[in-house]
Motif scaffolding. Structure first.
Motif, PDB file in Angstrom:
ATOM      1  N   TYR B  35       0.851  -1.183   0.000  1.00  0.00           N
ATOM      2  CA  TYR B  35       0.000   0.000   0.000  1.00  0.00           C
ATOM      3  C   TYR B  35       0.893   1.241   0.000  1.00  0.00           C
ATOM      4  N   GLN B  37       0.926   5.280   1.087  1.00  0.00           N
ATOM      5  CA  GLN B  37       0.255   6.362   1.805  1.00  0.00           C
ATOM      6  C   GLN B  37       0.999   7.664   1.529  1.00  0.00           C
ATOM      7  N   GLY B  42      -5.256   8.639   2.316  1.00  0.00           N
ATOM      8  CA  GLY B  42      -5.399   7.315   2.899  1.00  0.00           C
ATOM      9  C   GLY B  42      -4.493   6.324   2.192  1.00  0.00           C
ATOM     10  N   LEU B  43      -4.478   5.124   2.705  1.00  0.00           N
ATOM     11  CA  LEU B  43      -3.680   4.077   2.079  1.00  0.00           C
ATOM     12  C   LEU B  43      -4.295   3.694   0.745  1.00  0.00           C
ATOM     13  N   GLN B  44      -3.453   3.607  -0.266  1.00  0.00           N
ATOM     14  CA  GLN B  44      -3.893   3.226  -1.603  1.00  0.00           C
ATOM     15  C   GLN B  44      -3.303   1.865  -1.949  1.00  0.00           C
TER      16      GLN B  44
END
Lengths: 114, 114
Positions: B35, B37, B42-44
């Motif tokens: 992920y 960030q 937010g976390l992608q």
């Protein structure tokens, strides 16, 4: 396009009071929701989750409420403690989506003061 | 039991260079997720590996790639670095096919592109 939204970047609560963290989502295909907590210099850790077939899940001081019609969920922490001070992320899974592919909000910094 | 470990903790690169980030999952976990960030976001979801194969990738350009080794550790490669690649890169692991409670995150690798 942010499908999971946490519109409050920060929240400050006195110790012993209730903390309410809010999360809105736009995708009606989301079927599972989670809250993660993150301390500085640490990875996010799972806190609590709820399936879309429920409207409430409780675990000790933490309760998550889901309002599907409003596409809204909230995390209640009662009573709040200074150790709860952290960034809280709301996350959601798309029905039929790959396990582990979660959609996260931007997080809310909770500060609990004595 | 050791948690998810990531290296390096910090990495500074210049535009156009390549970055390699590494992740060791919890012993027994066969799935690894990456992920991103970025600041204020937010976390992608980036990538998911399971049993040595790439199972899914998020909406990132092909210059983001990776692999999973026979011991289930993983590396993430980012080619032709751009300034907007500056972010915290989080790795998570789980048992294959397990529920979301089993998604464990590492502390992350902070990549700075100058």
């Amino acid at each position: 396009d942010q499908q999971v939204k946490q519109n409050s970047p920060s929240l400050s609560v006195q110790e012993g009071r209730i903390s309410i963290l809010n999360c809105d989502y736009t995708n009606s295909m989301f079927d599972y929701f989670l809250w993660y907590k993150k301390y500085p210099a640490e990875g996010p850790t799972f806190l609590i989750s709820i399936s879309s077939i429920k409207d409430k899940n409780e675990d000790g001081r933490f309760t998550v409420f889901l309002n599907k019609s409003a596409k809204h969920l909230s995390l209640h922490i009662v009573p709040s403690q200074p150790g709860d001070s952290a960034v809280y992320f709301c996350a959601a899974k798309n029905r039929g989506s790959t396990l582990g592919r979660l959609y996260f909000g931007r997080g809310t910094q909770l500060t609990v003061w004595p | 039991e050791a948690g998810v470990t990531q290296s390096p903790t910090h990495l500074i690169k210049t535009r156009g260079q390549q970055a390699t980030l590494r992740c060791s999952p919890i012993s027994g976990h066969t799935s690894v997720y990456w992920y991103q960030q970025a600041l204020g976001l937010g976390l992608q979801f980036l990538l998911w590996y399971d049993e040595g194969e790439e199972r899914n990738r998020g909406n990132f350009p092909p210059r983001f790639s990776g692999r999973q080794f026979p011991n289930y550790s993983s590396e993430l490669n980012v080619n032709a670095l751009e300034l907007e690649d500056s972010a915290l890169y989080l790795c998570a692991s789980s048992l294959s096919g397990q529920g979301y409670r089993e998604l464990f995150f590492g502390e992350g690798s902070r990549l700075t592109v100058l």
